[in-house]
Write an enzyme that holds these catalytic residues in place. Structure first.
Site, mmCIF file in Angstrom:
data_model
loop_
_atom_site.group_PDB
_atom_site.id
_atom_site.type_symbol
_atom_site.label_atom_id
_atom_site.label_comp_id
_atom_site.label_asym_id
_atom_site.label_seq_id
_atom_site.Cartn_x
_atom_site.Cartn_y
_atom_site.Cartn_z
ATOM 1 C CE LYS A 1 32.316 28.822 43.807
ATOM 2 N NZ LYS A 1 33.339 29.776 44.244
ATOM 3 C CG HIS B 1 37.082 36.589 41.801
ATOM 4 N ND1 HIS B 1 36.458 37.641 42.441
ATOM 5 C CD2 HIS B 1 36.327 35.498 42.062
ATOM 6 C CE1 HIS B 1 35.390 37.205 43.079
ATOM 7 N NE2 HIS B 1 35.281 35.908 42.862
#
Length: 393
Positions: free
Chosen positions: A192, A323
């Site tokens: 991230k 996802h």
């Protein structure tokens, strides 16, 4: 709280010699899964969201007059779970009496049952749980894993881990998480990014790349937190790391911005997870806004809608990396012609009695029919509300 409806409208019943079975009963379950650690990505560090402490699931269990069963689910993070359950409860009765094989017809019927709230967002996410359950039932009735029912191109799919690379975790923990993921057989690592301080992102990225080596696929995900100039600067700065992709560098609906960025960078651009309909993904594809498309079947209305989008993506020769929800997406990715990726999260594992097999960098389709999962006692314990329609055979 349990509520039950037992009426069946004559208009709901499918007619004709080809109809050999009908949906007799269904149960909705609202399940709240607590996360062991509050989760923070860039949206938290930019002040747009609070840390995530739980995930809300909508489970649908179906049974037919002939005794066939199917289970499906949708989900929501931070908000929307009770809304999904409420909408599903309102439209559920429309399934009773229908032929479970008529999945496309049922999807359309459910959309029209809640037409006032549209064909995207919360409404279609609620419908997705029914749709996934119908596909699970169909594959189970055929005695096949869902991937094989759809027509698999492979029996395993490349997989990468996301859950170990969130921004709340210190760099040393991220390195440990990456090492453990690779040791378990996972093939790639996603980190991230999108921290307000870009130097922080680059320092963490450098540490991870040095730790795992140049040969391991590495991805980054900015969770929509860069503007166009920042995405351009950060994208250029990250070229040297040999990334598999940069994910959601811009607002999910900024198709033109994604297209310009994708055209200017050597690193592939991936996006699409936050879109809530096939139509919204069509805009991405029309603008050439992504090298890798990342639809989420529960978010866009289920497997029926995902297959429509997959056909369009293949036509445009796009890579696919669905996802979340690997329990569903493994099967859909296995049936996609172009070599895809599947995202590994271990968060959902307590909900099911079975677990996925991962080795040699790939997630493997099991021989179990349907999706290959049954709800665990822990899932039952985390259930906060249920609703039943029809009569169980």
């Amino acid at each position: 709280m349990v509520t039950t409806t037992n009426t069946t409208s004559d208009a709901a019943r499918t007619e004709g010699e080809a109809t050999l079975d009908r949906i007799a009963w269904l149960r909705l379950s609202s399940v709240t899964l607590p996360l062991a650690t509050p989760i923070s990505d860039a949206k938290v560090f930019t002040g747009r969201q609070r840390p995530m402490t739980e995930v809300a699931f909508l489970f649908v269990e179906l049974a037919t007059e002939q005794g066939h069963e199917g289970t499906g689910f949708s989900y929501s993070k931070r908000a929307g779970g009770p809304g999904q359950f409420a909408h599903a409860k309102e439209v559920a009765e429309a399934l009773i009496g229908e032929d479970p094989s008529d999945i496309g017809k049922i999807w359309t019927k459910l959309v029209w049952a809640g037409a006032s709230v549209g064909r995207s967002g919360l409404a279609t996410q609620a419908i997705a749980a029914f749709d996934v359950a119908l596909w699970d039932l169909k594959a189970k009735r055929a005695g096949l894993p869902l991937a094989k029912l759809l027509g698999a191109h492979r029996d395993s799919v490349r997989c990468y881990n996301t859950s170990g690379g969130f921004l709340h975790a210190p760099t040393e923990q991220v390195l440990d998480n990456a090492e453990a993921a690779l040791a378990s057989g996972i093939g790639g690592i996603k980190l991230k990014v999108g921290h307000p301080d870009g130097k922080y992102d680059l320092a963490r990225l450098t540490a991870v790349r040095e730790h795992i080596g140049d040969e391991v696929p590495l991805m980054v995900d900015a969770n929509q937190q860069w503007d166009r100039p920042t995405a351009q600067r950060m994208g250029r700065a990250m070229e040297e790391y040999g990334l598999a992709w940069i994910e959601e560098p811009l607002d999910a609906y900024d198709a033109k911005g994604h297209a310009a960025l994708a055209a200017s960078l050597d690193t592939p651009v991936a996006t699409g997870e936050m879109l809530a309909s096939v139509a919204e993904h069509v805009e991405l594809i029309r603008h050439d806004a992504a090298d890798i498309i990342q639809p989420d079947a529960p978010r866009i209305g289920g497997i029926t809608q995902f297959l429509k989008l997959a056909a369009l993506a293949e036509h445009h020769q796009l890579q696919l990396a669905p996802h979340f929800a690997m329990e569903i997406h493994l099967h859909l990715a296995a049936a996609y012609p172009i070599e895809p990726w599947v995202e590994h999260f271990d968060w959902l594992e307590p909900l099911f009695n079975e677990h996925l097999e991962i080795r040699d960098g790939r997630m493997h389709v099991s021989s179990r029919p349907g999706l290959g999962f049954t709800l665990s006692e822990q899932a039952r314990a985390w259930t906060v509300a249920t609703h039943e329609s029809g009569t169980r055979p």
